[in-house]
Design a protein around this motif. Structure first.
Motif, PDB file in Angstrom:
ATOM      1  N   SER A 155       0.845  -1.193   0.000  1.00 42.63           N
ATOM      2  CA  SER A 155       0.000   0.000   0.000  1.00 42.63           C
ATOM      3  C   SER A 155       0.882   1.246   0.000  1.00 42.63           C
ATOM      4  O   SER A 155       1.252   1.758   1.048  1.00 42.63           O
ATOM      5  CB  SER A 155      -0.914  -0.006   1.222  1.00 42.63           C
ATOM      6  N   THR A 160      -5.802   3.745   0.186  1.00 43.08           N
ATOM      7  CA  THR A 160      -6.029   2.543  -0.618  1.00 43.08           C
ATOM      8  C   THR A 160      -6.983   1.665   0.165  1.00 43.08           C
ATOM      9  O   THR A 160      -6.819   1.502   1.379  1.00 43.08           O
ATOM     10  CB  THR A 160      -4.725   1.760  -0.870  1.00 43.08           C
ATOM     11  N   LEU A 176      -7.631   2.817  -5.356  1.00 46.83           N
ATOM     12  CA  LEU A 176      -6.553   3.750  -5.058  1.00 46.83           C
ATOM     13  C   LEU A 176      -7.153   5.143  -5.027  1.00 46.83           C
ATOM     14  O   LEU A 176      -7.781   5.559  -5.986  1.00 46.83           O
ATOM     15  CB  LEU A 176      -5.461   3.662  -6.125  1.00 46.83           C
TER      16      LEU A 176
END
Length: 192
Positions: A155, A160, A176
């Motif tokens: 991440s 996210t 995202l």
């Protein structure tokens, strides 16, 4: 050697994102002045850093909650989970949090929001508690103090969100950038 290079790239990317966000979101007054371009989040993803993909088992990770209790992702197996990575310094995260809370208030019996704070990137760990208390968010917040969860899930964009089904697998493509309430409702309906 490759791990050192990738690790260095990740650290430099996070520092760049931090510097950018600190420059643009240095005060609470600026939170309300974020324009649409600021809502896309920051992203630096290497070719081999795609994170957990659809149909893959969501890796278990053990973290502490805001009260210091141990929590494992596998504790949520059998439930639908939105696994959200965020930070207090992230402008898009700040815009997303009220949407997460609104969704949590309405659908907490159907979907568990698990907000993983990238604590390793925070100035102070106490900033996280103060942020959550200030805005009265009630969904579970876990602290990724050493960056373990961030590394496992790759991440590098904040926010996210991973969408995990009752089978413990990621069932929907990760998001995202910030989610809206309507997007959350739509993603919930896709999960089994």
């Amino acid at each position: 050697m490759l791990k050192k290079i990738l690790g260095s790239m990740l650290i430099l990317g996070l520092i760049g994102i931090l510097v950018y966000n600190l420059g643009n979101f240095s005060s609470d007054k600026q939170e309300d002045n974020t324009n649409q371009d600021d809502l896309n989040g920051g992203m630096i993803v290497g070719e081999n850093q795609k994170g957990v993909q659809v149909d893959e088992e969501a890796p278990n990770v053990g973290l502490k909650d805001l009260d210091g209790n141990d929590v494992n992702l596998e504790d949520f197996k059998g439930e639908k989970v939105f696994l959200n990575f965020w930070a207090t310094w992230c402008g898009p995260c700040k815009k997303e949090m009220p949407e997460l809370e609104k969704f949590h208030q309405k659908y907490q019996d159907d979907v568990k929001i698990v907000a993983v704070n990238l604590t390793k990137t925070e100035k102070k760990q106490t900033d996280v508690n103060q942020f959550i208390d200030k805005y009265e968010y009630t969904f579970p917040v876990l602290l990724d103090i050493d960056g373990k969860a961030q590394d496992i899930y790759k991440s590098v964009t904040v926010p996210t969100t991973y969408f995990i089904g009752t089978d413990g697998k990621v069932q929907v493509d990760k998001k995202l950038g910030p989610l809206t309430y309507d997007e959350m409702v739509s993603k919930m309906k896709e999960l089994q």
